[in-house]
Design an enzyme around this catalytic site. Structure first.
Site, PDB file in Angstrom:
ATOM      1  N   ASN A   1      63.967  53.043  18.869  1.00  0.00           N
ATOM      2  CA  ASN A   1      65.243  52.574  18.326  1.00  0.00           C
ATOM      3  C   ASN A   1      65.822  53.642  17.416  1.00  0.00           C
ATOM      4  OD1 ASN A   1      64.772  49.977  19.456  1.00  0.00           O
ATOM      5  ND2 ASN A   1      63.602  49.408  17.662  1.00  0.00           N
TER       6      ASN A   1
ATOM      7  N   HIS B   1      62.417  42.981   7.727  1.00  0.00           N
ATOM      8  CA  HIS B   1      62.323  42.352   9.043  1.00  0.00           C
ATOM      9  C   HIS B   1      60.908  42.377   9.607  1.00  0.00           C
ATOM     10  CE1 HIS B   1      66.698  43.903   9.390  1.00  0.00           C
ATOM     11  NE2 HIS B   1      66.670  42.728   8.796  1.00  0.00           N
TER      12      HIS B   1
ATOM     13  N   LYS C   1      55.530  49.938  13.670  1.00  0.00           N
ATOM     14  CA  LYS C   1      56.668  50.852  13.732  1.00  0.00           C
ATOM     15  C   LYS C   1      56.305  52.197  13.120  1.00  0.00           C
ATOM     16  CE  LYS C   1      59.972  47.070  13.274  1.00  0.00           C
ATOM     17  NZ  LYS C   1      60.985  46.446  12.421  1.00  0.00           N
TER      18      LYS C   1
ATOM     19  N   HIS D   1      59.424  45.065   7.200  1.00  0.00           N
ATOM     20  CA  HIS D   1      59.889  46.432   7.032  1.00  0.00           C
ATOM     21  C   HIS D   1      61.381  46.453   6.728  1.00  0.00           C
ATOM     22  CE1 HIS D   1      61.756  50.108   8.766  1.00  0.00           C
ATOM     23  NE2 HIS D   1      60.859  50.646   7.956  1.00  0.00           N
TER      24      HIS D   1
ATOM     25  N   TYR E   1      62.869  54.888  15.041  1.00  0.00           N
ATOM     26  CA  TYR E   1      61.536  54.320  15.001  1.00  0.00           C
ATOM     27  C   TYR E   1      61.036  53.942  16.376  1.00  0.00           C
ATOM     28  CZ  TYR E   1      64.407  50.072  14.109  1.00  0.00           C
ATOM     29  OH  TYR E   1      65.364  49.092  14.139  1.00  0.00           O
TER      30      TYR E   1
ATOM     31  N   ASP F   1      70.433  38.937   6.537  1.00  0.00           N
ATOM     32  CA  ASP F   1      69.563  39.421   5.463  1.00  0.00           C
ATOM     33  C   ASP F   1      69.906  38.812   4.110  1.00  0.00           C
ATOM     34  OD1 ASP F   1      68.062  40.896   7.223  1.00  0.00           O
ATOM     35  OD2 ASP F   1      69.035  42.802   6.766  1.00  0.00           O
TER      36      ASP F   1
END
Length: 189
Positions: free
Chosen positions: A55, A68, A77, A124, A137, A176
């Protein structure tokens, strides 16, 4: 000699990784991933994991993405900042861990070229510190929108110090803004 230095963070399985950078007057070259990572990349049950998805995002200063995780199919990740600078944070959500609820943060930038391995079982997130940042990532599992979870970025018990400069406006997604606190999270690990 390996091409990477893996530095323990004090939280089991969470590593800051520094590549060997070869530079001269033309620029630089470095490897960002190879088989040296294999012993570190594991599923929650300890079995070996591979990266299955890459990503990349671009965000402006003050954007805070996170914290997340996936509830039932957690992702490990390997993260890095390609342009600009971010303050990157991982929170241990593994209920059986001695460091459950503890966090670690590291500055990732195009200059320092550090990477951060966030294993499965962690929340994260990152805060963009420069005018813009490009963030990349690799993930150990595919993203599943039906499985996403989040921890509120300013949970008072977790108490992440986001290194927010004076006067910086924090920009959050609508999701968020309403993530639950640690004691109200619901996940399978």
């Amino acid at each position: 000699m390996g091409k990477f230095t893996f530095t323990e963070t004090g939280i089991k399985d969470l590593y800051v990784i520094e590549p060997t950078v070869f530079g001269d007057n033309r620029g630089y070259f470095m490897e960002t991933y190879n088989d040296e990572f294999k012993p570190y990349i594991k599923h929650l049950d300890g079995s070996p994991a591979d990266f299955v998805q890459d990503n990349q995002s671009k965000s402006k200063k003050g954007v805070l993405r996170g914290l997340h995780f996936q509830k039932n199919n957690p992702q490990g990740k390997l993260v890095r900042c390609l342009e600009g600078e971010v303050y990157d944070v991982a929170v241990d959500l593994r209920k059986s861990s001695e460091t459950y609820g503890k966090w670690y943060g590291v500055l990732l930038s195009e200059e320092n070229k550090k990477q951060f391995y966030v294993p499965e079982g962690f929340a994260h997130g990152f805060l963009v510190m420069t005018e813009t940042a490009v963030f990349a990532y690799k993930c150990t599992r595919l993203y599943d929108p039906a499985d996403e979870g989040g921890l509120i970025w300013n949970d008072p018990v977790v108490a992440v110090d986001w290194q927010i400069p004076e006067g910086m406006e924090i920009l959050l997604s609508e999701k968020d803004k309403v993530n639950p606190i640690l004691s109200n999270l619901n996940f399978s690990f």
